[in-house]
Enzyme design. Structure first.
Site, PDB file in Angstrom:
ATOM      1  N   LYS A  78      86.366   2.948  22.241  1.00  0.00           N
ATOM      2  CA  LYS A  78      86.833   3.769  21.348  1.00  0.00           C
ATOM      3  C   LYS A  78      87.662   3.008  20.117  1.00  0.00           C
ATOM      4  O   LYS A  78      88.281   2.109  20.231  1.00  0.00           O
ATOM      5  CB  LYS A  78      87.965   4.937  21.844  1.00  0.00           C
ATOM      6  CG  LYS A  78      88.387   6.035  20.834  1.00  0.00           C
ATOM      7  CD  LYS A  78      89.221   7.111  21.488  1.00  0.00           C
ATOM      8  CE  LYS A  78      89.770   8.174  20.615  1.00  0.00           C
ATOM      9  NZ  LYS A  78      90.628   8.997  21.208  1.00  0.00           N
ATOM     10  N   SER A 153      89.526  13.946  21.286  1.00  0.00           N
ATOM     11  CA  SER A 153      89.197  13.022  20.151  1.00  0.00           C
ATOM     12  C   SER A 153      88.145  11.963  20.527  1.00  0.00           C
ATOM     13  O   SER A 153      87.498  11.282  19.498  1.00  0.00           O
ATOM     14  CB  SER A 153      90.358  12.492  19.482  1.00  0.00           C
ATOM     15  OG  SER A 153      90.922  11.737  20.571  1.00  0.00           O
ATOM     16  N   SER A 177      91.860  14.194  25.105  1.00  0.00           N
ATOM     17  CA  SER A 177      90.969  13.522  24.345  1.00  0.00           C
ATOM     18  C   SER A 177      89.920  12.907  25.335  1.00  0.00           C
ATOM     19  O   SER A 177      88.880  12.342  24.711  1.00  0.00           O
ATOM     20  CB  SER A 177      91.490  12.666  23.193  1.00  0.00           C
ATOM     21  OG  SER A 177      91.771  13.629  22.127  1.00  0.00           O
TER      22      SER A 177
HETATM   23  N1  GLN Z   1      93.223  17.574  20.971  1.00  0.00           N
HETATM   24  C1  GLN Z   1      94.592  17.293  20.970  1.00  0.00           C
HETATM   25  C2  GLN Z   1      94.928  16.887  19.601  1.00  0.00           C
HETATM   26  O1  GLN Z   1      94.390  17.349  18.952  1.00  0.00           O
HETATM   27  C3  GLN Z   1      94.306  16.164  22.055  1.00  0.00           C
HETATM   28  C4  GLN Z   1      94.061  14.846  21.430  1.00  0.00           C
HETATM   29  C5  GLN Z   1      94.241  13.763  22.112  1.00  0.00           C
HETATM   30  O2  GLN Z   1      94.191  13.830  23.227  1.00  0.00           O
HETATM   31  N2  GLN Z   1      94.040  12.297  21.576  1.00  0.00           N
HETATM   32  O3  GLN Z   1      96.001  16.494  19.519  1.00  0.00           O
END
Ligand code: GLN
Length: 479
Positions: A78, A153, A177
């Site tokens: 990532k 994400s 994410s």
């Molecule tokens: N969807 C969550 C956010 O927008 C989690 C994001 C993540 O785990 N990096 O913060």
């Protein structure tokens, strides 16, 4: 060559000289070339580094040397995880040209274990999002249904593994994410306990929540990657010295008699009926495997989303202060220092990142700190206590990963609150610091994967993997 390369499959094929590491890397780059224009899963490819590593592995094979555990395994990383000499954008314009001078510890360990790093995967900007639509480089498409989001994400990593463009991948999980895109794309995806995997080289979003973890095609491969990246790292003082068990061996242990808690609060209103049915069928499968099911209560679950978005944005507002046009990345000149800052951050950050910096700055400001940030920290402690209480009665907790399957591209972009609500089942475990996995649990509408989530107690990764493996072996993915 088939699409279904696994770590075990690669290891055997490379050792038996059925395929060279170089050929394998070439095969994966061909696949990427064929599918990436459509999926947008990779932002940067690193063929030089990949082929140099493949050559090292092939030389070891030729010399008859013992091979490291991930010898020749093509992996994706990532783009919030630092890679020496390979551009690392965090899905943001502000780091469009940033090339880190060092590797994250997880990357260094994977390469030492023989992995071949193919490139960097697309993600929501600074890992903020649940759909990958916040990337400055365009959204990723879900390989299972290309008009749908892959989740976020870590959408690029999930899509790459699901589409067979990498054998495994690293993602990061701050509030879901890793697990949520794993669920949306139909691949196993795991976050270890906070402190299990070093965060050194992970570009920070919310430091008390951020974790690095794997996506793979099966649970054994998840265990293999987690094994390599886990363990104390002197570069990250929050990484633990607790010994790393042999996850591969633990994964094989029988699950009969294990107690599984089903928290009532995770099956309330707002859940898609199709998802509910699949997850209930998944729970039945655990019963068939001889597990004992227990209804439990986690009374502070309702406060998790609010708490998460207070703490995560507070930490983000502080972490992202470093992008000021002086030290890293983009710089847009202005007439004064202040105007340079403003122009740089104005042009470099996308709307969601700006929204979170404002929210985070607000909850930390002198007049509101006690009401929001401090209160949030107190509720976080209560949520963690819910988990500790539950684990005095049960060995693991099973829930849906997400209340809904992958939604259509664009469907939720106009309503940030609606997007935040999709994190309802994942943020709890993030706040509590416990390990969690999402594993495939059937499909709805004939094509959209459903994820089942298993939480274990802190540093109970082995238990989580053991249950996930038993579930997978019993056909859980095809329920
Ligand atoms: N969807 C969550 C956010 O927008 C989690 C994001 C993540 O785990 N990096 O913060």
């Amino acid at each position: 060559m088939t699409i279904s390369w696994t770590i075990e499959g690669v290891r055997e094929a490379v050792a038996a000289k059925k395929v060279s590491a170089r050929e394998l890397a070439g095969e994966f780059y061909k696949r990427i070339e064929a599918r990436n224009a459509e999926l947008n899963a990779f932002l940067t490819l690193s063929p030089e580094r990949a082929y140099a590593q493949a050559q090292r592995i092939d030389a070891m094979v030729a010399a008859g040397k013992p091979l490291p555990p991930l010898a020749g395994v093509p992996l994706a990383i990532k783009d919030v995880i630092s890679t020496r000499g390979i551009r690392t954008t965090c899905g943001s314009k502000i780091l469009e040209k940033y090339v880190p001078p060092y590797d994250a510890t997880a990357v260094e360990r994977l390469e030492k274990a023989g992995a071949v790093i193919l490139g960097k995967t697309n993600c929501d900007e600074f890992a903020m999002g649940s759909s990958n639509e916040n990337s400055a480089y365009g959204p990723v498409r879900n390989p299972e249904a290309t008009d749908h989001v892959p989740g976020g994400s870590s959408g690029g990593s999930a899509a790459a593994v699901a589409a067979g463009l990498a054998v495994a991948a690293l993602g990061t999980d701050t509030g879901g994410s890793i697990r949520q895109p794993g669920a949306f794309c139909g691949v196993p995806a795991m976050m270890g306990s906070y402190g299990r995997v070093s965060r050194y080289g992970l570009i920070a979003f919310a430091s008390s929540l951020d974790r690095i973890g794997p996506f793979a095609r099966n649970v054994k491969d998840i265990a293999s990657v987690l094994q390599i990246i886990s363990g104390r790292d002197a570069q990250d003082s929050t990484s633990t010295a607790a010994p790393v068990p042999d996850y591969g061996a633990e994964t094989e242990k029988p699950v009969k008699g294990l107690r599984i808690g089903i928290p009532t609060e995770y099956f309330g209103a707002g859940m898609d009926e199709g998802v509910r049915k699949k997850v209930e069928a998944g729970i039945e499968l655990f019963k068939k495997l001889g597990c004992k099911l227990l209804d439990i209560h986690m009374p502070h679950t309702d406060y998790a989303i609010a708490t998460y978005y207070i703490i995560a944005t507070a930490e983000a507002s502080s972490n992202l202060a470093r992008y000021d046009g002086v030290r890293y990345g983009l710089r847009v000149e202005g007439d004064s220092l202040l105007s340079m800052y403003r122009k740089t951050r104005g042009a470099g950050f996308g709307a969601e990142v700006k929204r979170r910096i404002m929210l985070g700055t607000y909850v930390l400001s002198a007049g509101y700190y006690d009401d929001y940030y401090l209160k949030g920290q107190k509720v976080r402690a209560l949520i963690a206590q819910d988990f500790r209480d539950a684990f005095t009665k049960v060995d693991a907790i099973v829930t849906p990963t997400s209340p809904v399957p992958a939604f259509r591209l664009g469907e939720r972009t106009n309503d940030p609150l609606q997007m935040y609500l999709a994190d309802i089942y994942t943020v709890t475990g993030s706040l509590a610091g416990v390990p969690g996995i999402s594993i495939p649990c059937g499909k709805v509408c004939g094509k959209l994967p459903v994820g089942l989530q298993i939480f274990g107690p802190a540093f109970g990764e082995a238990r989580v993997l053991q249950l996930a493996h038993a579930f997978e072996r019993a056909g859980g993915a095809d329920l």
